[in-house]
Write an enzyme that holds these catalytic residues in place. Structure first.
Site, short mmCIF file in Angstrom:
data_model
loop_
_atom_site.label_atom_id
_atom_site.label_comp_id
_atom_site.label_asym_id
_atom_site.label_seq_id
_atom_site.Cartn_x
_atom_site.Cartn_y
_atom_site.Cartn_z
N GLU A 111 0.34 5.28 0.70
CA GLU A 111 -0.56 6.33 1.19
C GLU A 111 -0.05 7.71 0.77
O GLU A 111 1.09 7.87 0.34
CB GLU A 111 -0.67 6.23 2.72
CG GLU A 111 -1.27 4.90 3.14
CD GLU A 111 -1.54 4.78 4.63
OE1 GLU A 111 -1.10 5.66 5.40
OE2 GLU A 111 -2.20 3.79 5.01
N CYS B 13 -10.65 -3.05 -4.33
CA CYS B 13 -9.68 -4.04 -4.80
C CYS B 13 -10.37 -5.29 -5.32
O CYS B 13 -9.93 -5.90 -6.30
CB CYS B 13 -8.70 -4.39 -3.68
SG CYS B 13 -7.54 -3.04 -3.36
N CYS C 263 -4.21 0.70 -2.44
CA CYS C 263 -3.99 -0.54 -1.67
C CYS C 263 -2.94 -1.43 -2.35
O CYS C 263 -2.72 -1.35 -3.56
CB CYS C 263 -5.29 -1.33 -1.59
SG CYS C 263 -6.60 -0.56 -0.66
N GLU D 124 -3.08 -4.54 -3.12
CA GLU D 124 -3.60 -5.43 -4.17
C GLU D 124 -3.67 -4.72 -5.52
O GLU D 124 -3.36 -5.30 -6.57
CB GLU D 124 -5.00 -5.93 -3.81
CG GLU D 124 -5.07 -6.72 -2.53
CD GLU D 124 -5.33 -5.86 -1.29
OE1 GLU D 124 -4.77 -4.74 -1.21
OE2 GLU D 124 -6.08 -6.30 -0.41
N CYS E 190 -10.30 -4.85 0.23
CA CYS E 190 -11.40 -3.88 0.29
C CYS E 190 -12.28 -4.02 -0.97
O CYS E 190 -11.92 -4.69 -1.93
CB CYS E 190 -10.86 -2.46 0.42
SG CYS E 190 -10.26 -1.76 -1.13
N ASN F 182 0.83 -1.20 0.00
CA ASN F 182 0.00 0.00 0.00
C ASN F 182 0.87 1.25 0.00
O ASN F 182 1.96 1.28 0.59
CB ASN F 182 -1.01 0.00 1.15
CG ASN F 182 -0.42 -0.21 2.52
OD1 ASN F 182 0.57 -0.92 2.69
ND2 ASN F 182 -1.02 0.40 3.53
N1 THU Z 1 -5.19 -1.52 2.61
C1 THU Z 1 -4.63 -2.33 1.67
O1 THU Z 1 -3.55 -2.03 1.15
N2 THU Z 1 -5.27 -3.45 1.32
C2 THU Z 1 -6.41 -3.90 1.91
O2 THU Z 1 -6.91 -4.96 1.53
C3 THU Z 1 -7.03 -3.14 3.00
C4 THU Z 1 -6.48 -1.77 3.22
C5 THU Z 1 -4.46 -0.31 3.03
C6 THU Z 1 -5.05 1.00 2.60
C7 THU Z 1 -4.48 1.93 3.65
O3 THU Z 1 -3.18 2.33 3.27
C8 THU Z 1 -4.36 1.07 4.89
O4 THU Z 1 -4.41 -0.27 4.43
C9 THU Z 1 -5.46 1.31 5.90
O5 THU Z 1 -6.71 1.21 5.33
#
Ligand code: THU
Length: 133
Positions: A47, A92, A56, A58, A89, A45
């Site tokens: 941010e 994704c 994310c 994925e 999520c 991920n």
């Molecule tokens: N996140 C992912 O990378 N994948 C997921 O399946 C769930 C959430 C990340 C997004 C964000 O950077 C952090 O987790 C918190 O939501």
């Protein structure tokens, strides 16, 4: 039938997780996508200070794979440091379905596998290109 060995895929997702840029949530995620020829493409991920531009793990993995020319996929492993499984999520799930079809989704934490699901079970009744005909 015993669950197929996903240790290498999960290990790749754990390594990718270390690259996560999660300065705002502190929640690091790694993903590893296996193509039909066995190639592993990873993502973490990423941010952003706007929060909303976060991508994310994925989707990073899938977009990397597509941009490198991969088109057929078998499985994806997703790793987070949580006792309970961390499933993908909704956004994704949609992207994985669009480009990967009914993937096997393998969930794991830093120590063990925490679950396996078909993407079609995680995303029942999807919106996809069949509806655009
Ligand atoms: N996140 C992912 O990378 N994948 C997921 O399946 C769930 C959430 C990340 C997004 C964000 O950077 C952090 O987790 C918190 O939501």
């Amino acid at each position: 039938m015993p669950a197929s060995d996903a240790r290498a895929l999960v290990a790749a997702a754990r390594r990718a997780r270390r690259h996560a840029r999660a300065a705002y949530s502190g929640f690091k995620v790694g993903a590893a996508l296996e193509t039909s020829d066995g190639t592993i493409i990873t993502g973490c991920n990423v941010e952003n200070a706007t929060y909303g531009l976060t991508v994310c793990a994925e989707r990073v993995a899938m977009f990397k794979a597509l941009s490198e020319g991969h088109r057929r996929f078998k499985r994806v492993a997703i790793v987070a440091d949580t006792a309970d499984p961390t499933p993908p999520c909704g956004a994704c799930r949609q992207i994985l379905w669009e480009f990967g079809g009914d993937l096997e989704v393998i969930l794991a934490n830093l120590r063990r596998e925490t679950g396996r699901h078909s993407l079609s079970v995680l995303l029942p009744l999807p919106f996809d290109s069949r509806l655009l005909k």
